[in-house]
Design a protein around this motif. Sequence first.
Motif, PDB file in Angstrom:
ATOM      1  N   LYS A  59       0.540   4.884  -0.225  1.00 43.66           N
ATOM      2  CA  LYS A  59       1.021   4.449   1.179  1.00 43.66           C
ATOM      3  C   LYS A  59       1.546   5.707   1.936  1.00 43.66           C
ATOM      4  O   LYS A  59       1.498   5.951   2.974  1.00 43.66           O
ATOM      5  CB  LYS A  59       2.149   3.459   0.908  1.00 43.66           C
ATOM      6  N   ILE A  62      -1.505   7.481   3.489  1.00 43.97           N
ATOM      7  CA  ILE A  62      -1.950   6.735   4.635  1.00 43.97           C
ATOM      8  C   ILE A  62      -0.913   7.196   5.788  1.00 43.97           C
ATOM      9  O   ILE A  62      -1.297   7.455   6.852  1.00 43.97           O
ATOM     10  CB  ILE A  62      -1.845   5.438   4.573  1.00 43.97           C
ATOM     11  N   GLU A 139     -10.134   6.264   5.549  1.00 41.58           N
ATOM     12  CA  GLU A 139     -10.252   4.965   5.940  1.00 41.58           C
ATOM     13  C   GLU A 139     -10.218   3.997   4.684  1.00 41.58           C
ATOM     14  O   GLU A 139      -9.780   3.000   4.515  1.00 41.58           O
ATOM     15  CB  GLU A 139     -11.326   4.462   6.936  1.00 41.58           C
ATOM     16  N   LYS A 142      -7.122   3.218   2.626  1.00 44.49           N
ATOM     17  CA  LYS A 142      -6.367   2.123   3.088  1.00 44.49           C
ATOM     18  C   LYS A 142      -6.916   0.875   2.636  1.00 44.49           C
ATOM     19  O   LYS A 142      -6.104   0.064   2.196  1.00 44.49           O
ATOM     20  CB  LYS A 142      -6.470   1.961   4.966  1.00 44.49           C
ATOM     21  N   TYR A 145      -5.754   0.947  -1.093  1.00 42.57           N
ATOM     22  CA  TYR A 145      -4.085   0.316  -0.875  1.00 42.57           C
ATOM     23  C   TYR A 145      -3.963  -1.062  -0.797  1.00 42.57           C
ATOM     24  O   TYR A 145      -3.128  -1.913  -1.527  1.00 42.57           O
ATOM     25  CB  TYR A 145      -3.255   1.104   0.093  1.00 42.57           C
ATOM     26  N   ASN A 146      -4.670  -1.665   0.063  1.00 39.41           N
ATOM     27  CA  ASN A 146      -4.644  -3.123   0.222  1.00 39.41           C
ATOM     28  C   ASN A 146      -4.960  -4.050  -0.821  1.00 39.41           C
ATOM     29  O   ASN A 146      -4.276  -5.017  -1.193  1.00 39.41           O
ATOM     30  CB  ASN A 146      -5.413  -3.634   1.790  1.00 39.41           C
TER      31      ASN A 146
END
Length: 206
Positions: A59, A62, A139, A142, A145-146
């Motif tokens: 996080k 990002i 990208e 991200k 992370y999700n």
Amino acid sequence: MKVLTLCVGEKYSKKYNTVKKNIDLTVCTDCPSYWNEFKIIPYTNNPFSFYDKLLVSLKHCIDIKQNLLYVDVDAINAIEYDLFDFKSTKFLFYQLWPDFKYTKISNLPDSIKSIWNLESDIELVPNIHEVFMYIPYSESIKNLYNDLLYFKSTWEALTNGTTTGPGKRYNNRGIGYGEGIPLGYYLLKNNIEFDSFNFKSKKSII
């Protein structure tokens, strides 16, 4: 190089707050008064989860939109930070666990197999020993992370309260262990290149 560490609990903040390296450090902690010289991210989860080192570091990468080096707080003064002064696009980590390098997906509990796609070509997951993680911003990070955020409750439910086996020593410090296994799976799932890296040798080249 931006550097992040995670230090939860007064005991560990007292023990590790002397940083001998000249680094651009951010500390995620519940004891900010011990880290006055550094940027702070508040840690508010209770109980502490070892899995959070993955989420906090990804996080932050990002949020700042820059490559980031996560380092375990007890290794802060052991890292050769100048080795990471490059623009590698690989996700780098310390090593695979020496005596347990891979996990066979087909042997995992049904709660995991119901989430992980057994019809894919991923059969073995690398068990990553994440003393440090060099995270190249993209990208794909991200997505990583999700995926890990979505999977957190499943993993913690399986590793919470461990009293036997190799994970029992973590039981009195927080919840969870072995977070390098889901990290390995989701690196593969998101087609993120990764490798181990000798963070103490000036001869290391990427």
